[in-house]
Each structure stands twice: as C-alpha cells, then as structure tokens.
Design an enzyme around this catalytic site. Sequence first.
Site, mmCIF file in Angstrom:
data_model
loop_
_atom_site.group_PDB
_atom_site.id
_atom_site.type_symbol
_atom_site.label_atom_id
_atom_site.label_comp_id
_atom_site.label_asym_id
_atom_site.label_seq_id
_atom_site.Cartn_x
_atom_site.Cartn_y
_atom_site.Cartn_z
ATOM 1 N N ARG A 1 0.846 -1.201 0.000
ATOM 2 C CA ARG A 1 0.000 0.000 0.000
ATOM 3 C C ARG A 1 0.877 1.246 0.000
ATOM 4 O O ARG A 1 2.075 1.174 0.264
ATOM 5 C CB ARG A 1 -0.863 0.046 1.274
ATOM 6 C CG ARG A 1 -1.917 -0.984 1.360
ATOM 7 C CD ARG A 1 -2.754 -0.794 2.618
ATOM 8 N NE ARG A 1 -2.091 -1.242 3.829
ATOM 9 C CZ ARG A 1 -1.913 -0.497 4.915
ATOM 10 N NH1 ARG A 1 -2.341 0.744 4.935
ATOM 11 N NH2 ARG A 1 -1.304 -0.982 5.983
ATOM 12 N N SER B 1 11.577 9.878 7.530
ATOM 13 C CA SER B 1 10.482 10.837 7.692
ATOM 14 C C SER B 1 11.086 12.210 7.973
ATOM 15 O O SER B 1 12.167 12.320 8.570
ATOM 16 C CB SER B 1 9.590 10.431 8.865
ATOM 17 O OG SER B 1 8.773 11.518 9.256
ATOM 18 N N TYR C 1 8.321 7.149 17.159
ATOM 19 C CA TYR C 1 8.420 7.279 15.695
ATOM 20 C C TYR C 1 9.610 8.184 15.344
ATOM 21 O O TYR C 1 10.440 7.830 14.497
ATOM 22 C CB TYR C 1 7.105 7.866 15.172
ATOM 23 C CG TYR C 1 6.987 7.965 13.670
ATOM 24 C CD1 TYR C 1 6.735 6.831 12.890
ATOM 25 C CD2 TYR C 1 7.090 9.192 13.020
ATOM 26 C CE1 TYR C 1 6.602 6.928 11.511
ATOM 27 C CE2 TYR C 1 6.949 9.295 11.648
ATOM 28 C CZ TYR C 1 6.704 8.167 10.895
ATOM 29 O OH TYR C 1 6.556 8.264 9.532
HETATM 30 N N1 NAP Z 1 2.696 9.147 4.154
HETATM 31 C C1 NAP Z 1 3.529 10.069 4.578
HETATM 32 O O1 NAP Z 1 3.303 11.280 4.409
HETATM 33 C C2 NAP Z 1 4.799 9.683 5.289
HETATM 34 C C3 NAP Z 1 5.505 10.697 5.950
HETATM 35 C C4 NAP Z 1 6.684 10.382 6.574
HETATM 36 C C5 NAP Z 1 7.185 9.080 6.533
HETATM 37 N N2 NAP Z 1 6.471 8.114 5.899
HETATM 38 C C6 NAP Z 1 7.042 6.764 5.913
HETATM 39 O O2 NAP Z 1 6.881 6.150 4.643
HETATM 40 C C7 NAP Z 1 6.733 4.736 4.818
HETATM 41 C C8 NAP Z 1 5.456 4.279 4.117
HETATM 42 O O3 NAP Z 1 4.369 4.980 4.684
HETATM 43 P P1 NAP Z 1 2.906 4.986 4.053
HETATM 44 O O4 NAP Z 1 2.365 6.345 4.312
HETATM 45 O O5 NAP Z 1 2.932 4.442 2.671
HETATM 46 O O6 NAP Z 1 2.210 3.966 5.058
HETATM 47 P P2 NAP Z 1 0.973 2.942 4.869
HETATM 48 O O7 NAP Z 1 0.058 3.452 3.789
HETATM 49 O O8 NAP Z 1 0.429 2.741 6.232
HETATM 50 O O9 NAP Z 1 1.668 1.600 4.344
HETATM 51 C C9 NAP Z 1 2.533 0.885 5.190
HETATM 52 C C10 NAP Z 1 3.070 -0.308 4.439
HETATM 53 O O10 NAP Z 1 3.951 -1.025 5.323
HETATM 54 C C11 NAP Z 1 3.504 -2.374 5.425
HETATM 55 N N3 NAP Z 1 3.774 -2.894 6.761
HETATM 56 C C12 NAP Z 1 3.462 -2.309 7.953
HETATM 57 N N4 NAP Z 1 3.891 -3.081 8.964
HETATM 58 C C13 NAP Z 1 4.475 -4.169 8.401
HETATM 59 C C14 NAP Z 1 5.129 -5.318 8.896
HETATM 60 N N5 NAP Z 1 5.281 -5.522 10.213
HETATM 61 N N6 NAP Z 1 5.618 -6.228 8.022
HETATM 62 C C15 NAP Z 1 5.493 -6.034 6.663
HETATM 63 N N7 NAP Z 1 4.895 -4.968 6.134
HETATM 64 C C16 NAP Z 1 4.398 -4.046 6.981
HETATM 65 C C17 NAP Z 1 2.023 -2.328 5.144
HETATM 66 O O11 NAP Z 1 1.596 -3.621 4.771
HETATM 67 P P3 NAP Z 1 0.063 -4.163 5.043
HETATM 68 O O12 NAP Z 1 -0.732 -3.711 3.865
HETATM 69 O O13 NAP Z 1 0.240 -5.613 5.070
HETATM 70 O O14 NAP Z 1 -0.395 -3.560 6.324
HETATM 71 C C18 NAP Z 1 2.000 -1.290 4.016
HETATM 72 O O15 NAP Z 1 2.374 -1.866 2.797
HETATM 73 C C19 NAP Z 1 6.718 4.499 6.328
HETATM 74 O O16 NAP Z 1 7.999 4.130 6.753
HETATM 75 C C20 NAP Z 1 6.349 5.858 6.904
HETATM 76 O O17 NAP Z 1 6.823 6.041 8.212
HETATM 77 C C21 NAP Z 1 5.288 8.388 5.293
#
Ligand code: NAP
Length: 252
Positions: free
Chosen positions: A10, A140, A153
């Site tokens: 995702r 992040s 975090y």
């Molecule tokens: N979105 C933002 O603005 C933002 C900002 C700063 C940093 N980030 C960083 O970017 C990265 C991705 O974030 P996102 O916004 O795309 O988050 P997200 O939409 O919540 O997606 C998280 C992804 O990680 C997987 N995941 C979570 N826990 C897991 C585990 N224990 N084992 C295997 N897979 C796992 C989920 O798989 P499932 O589908 O199986 O749950 C999903 O594919 C993260 O490290 C987040 O901290 C994002």
Amino acid sequence: MVALIVGGSRGIGAGIVDAFARAGATTLFTHTGQPHYAEQVQKMLDQLRADGCQVEAAVADACEPETTKAVVEQATRDFGRLDVLVANVGQNLVRPAEATSTQSWQQMIDVNLSSAFYAVRAVLPTMLHAGGGRILFVGSSTVYDGGGGAIDYAAAKAGLVGMMRYLARNYARHGIRTNVIHPAVIETDLLRERYADAAKKQLLIDQVPIGRLGQPADVAGLAVFLASSWGGFICGQEILVDGGRTFYRSGP
Ligand SMILES: NC(=O)c1ccc[n+]([C@@H]2O[C@H](COP(=O)([O-])OP(=O)(O)OC[C@H]3O[C@@H](n4cnc5c(N)ncnc54)[C@H](OP(=O)(O)O)[C@@H]3O)[C@@H](O)[C@H]2O)c1
C-alpha cells in the site's frame, strides 16, 4: 535488477513497487497478509503482470527476523541475485510522550527501526558476495522538525539515519550504496488516518509551498533514480520529498 521492497502492499511502498517493476526490475515485495488488503494486493499483482512486469509478493512480518531472513534467502535462490533493498515499513501512533507505554515504545521501535535492521542484516551477505548493492531507507521529515506526533516514531526514524551513516561509511567500499528518503505529506492510509478531518487536511495542504499533497509516485521516482546508475555517485545522503514543507512551510 532484482529489488526487494519490505512493506510494499500500500501507499508509498506500493508506489515504489510499481516504479521498480515498470522500470524493468524483477520486483518482490512483502506485506503482513491482512485479509482486508488481500484483494488490493492481488489487483496490483494482476495489473503489473498484465503490463509485462515481473513481480512477486510474500507475506512476511518485517518485525520477525527469521521470516525476513527466509524471504531474502528464497529470493536470492529464485532470482539468483538481490540488487536493491528498500526498507519502507512504518507505522505511527500519535500520542504524547508521557502516555507512551514501554510495550508500545518497543513495538514502534520494532516496526520503524528494527525491521530495517533485520532486512539489512539479511541482504548484506548476498550483496557482499555480488560485490555491491543499493539500500534505501524510508525515513520521515520528523528527523528535522520533530513532527509526526510520536516520540518513538521520531526516535526510530532518526535511528535509520544512524544506520545509513554506518552502512555508508563501512560498506560503500564494498559497492553498497545506502541512502535515506524522507517523505512528508504523502497521501496514503497513514496520512488519511491522521487527517481524516477535511479542514485539518486543508490546513496541512496550505503549509506546502508546492500547493498539494504528495503522491506515492513522487517518492518512487527518487527511489528508482537512487537505485539506478544515474544515482551511482550518491551515497550516505538524506533526501526530503515533501513539497518544500519541512524547511519552507508556507504562512507566518
Ligand atoms: N505518508 C507520509 O506522508 C509519510 C511521511 C513520513 C514518513 N512516511 C514513511 O513512509 C513509509 C510508508 O508509509 P505509508 O504512508 O505508505 O504507510 P501505509 O500506507 O500505512 O503503508 C505501510 C506499508 O507497510 C507495510 N507494513 C506495515 N507493517 C508491516 C510489517 N510488520 N511487516 C510487513 N509490512 C508491513 C504495510 O503492509 P500491510 O498492507 O500488510 O499492512 C503497508 O504496505 C513508512 O515508513 C512511513 O513512516 C510516510
């Protein structure tokens, strides 16, 4: 090129999978296998394969070191190599530091930091044997501005930067380039959960100099670039993908 994206079902991870697969890499991604995302994962695999991409998915909890090791070993056997690791897994629980239990702290450090270490430890032997590789951590903007709303975090993401520096210093000479991408305000489930309220979301958009939220593809393009020969002299760097928000936030 063979790329492993840890946490690719995702959001940003799925965008990175899409970009690597469409750039011609054999792409393997992991996810937790939660039933309510199964259909989404299957759709993603079907679409990419229909478009001629080579893509595989594995259910593996990134917080389980032995499971991570097994996925890496299987991938190395199946594809004969492993060139790129993207450690993307992340989770955030917004709450004050004083309300953070020891158990919750440990769980968040596990998801946001230890998962990346387990993946790195698993891929290093293959990369060392091959004479090189590329490692990308997804951090992040919290490492610069303390945002994100959770002490664990923030600490874990800063920990990724420390690991990146260690790896750049000690493994670049073995051909392994490590960098960190710091996303912010990317429209994914993680952000949608935090900004479910439309007015709050608009306030967030108003802070972004570029004038919009980011999309997973905004992060994915950089990941592919850094893993390619175009990024061949970039090592030990932190790069923000944030529409300018972290340092140039709009408003007074
Ligand atoms: N979105 C933002 O603005 C933002 C900002 C700063 C940093 N980030 C960083 O970017 C990265 C991705 O974030 P996102 O916004 O795309 O988050 P997200 O939409 O919540 O997606 C998280 C992804 O990680 C997987 N995941 C979570 N826990 C897991 C585990 N224990 N084992 C295997 N897979 C796992 C989920 O798989 P499932 O589908 O199986 O749950 C999903 O594919 C993260 O490290 C987040 O901290 C994002």
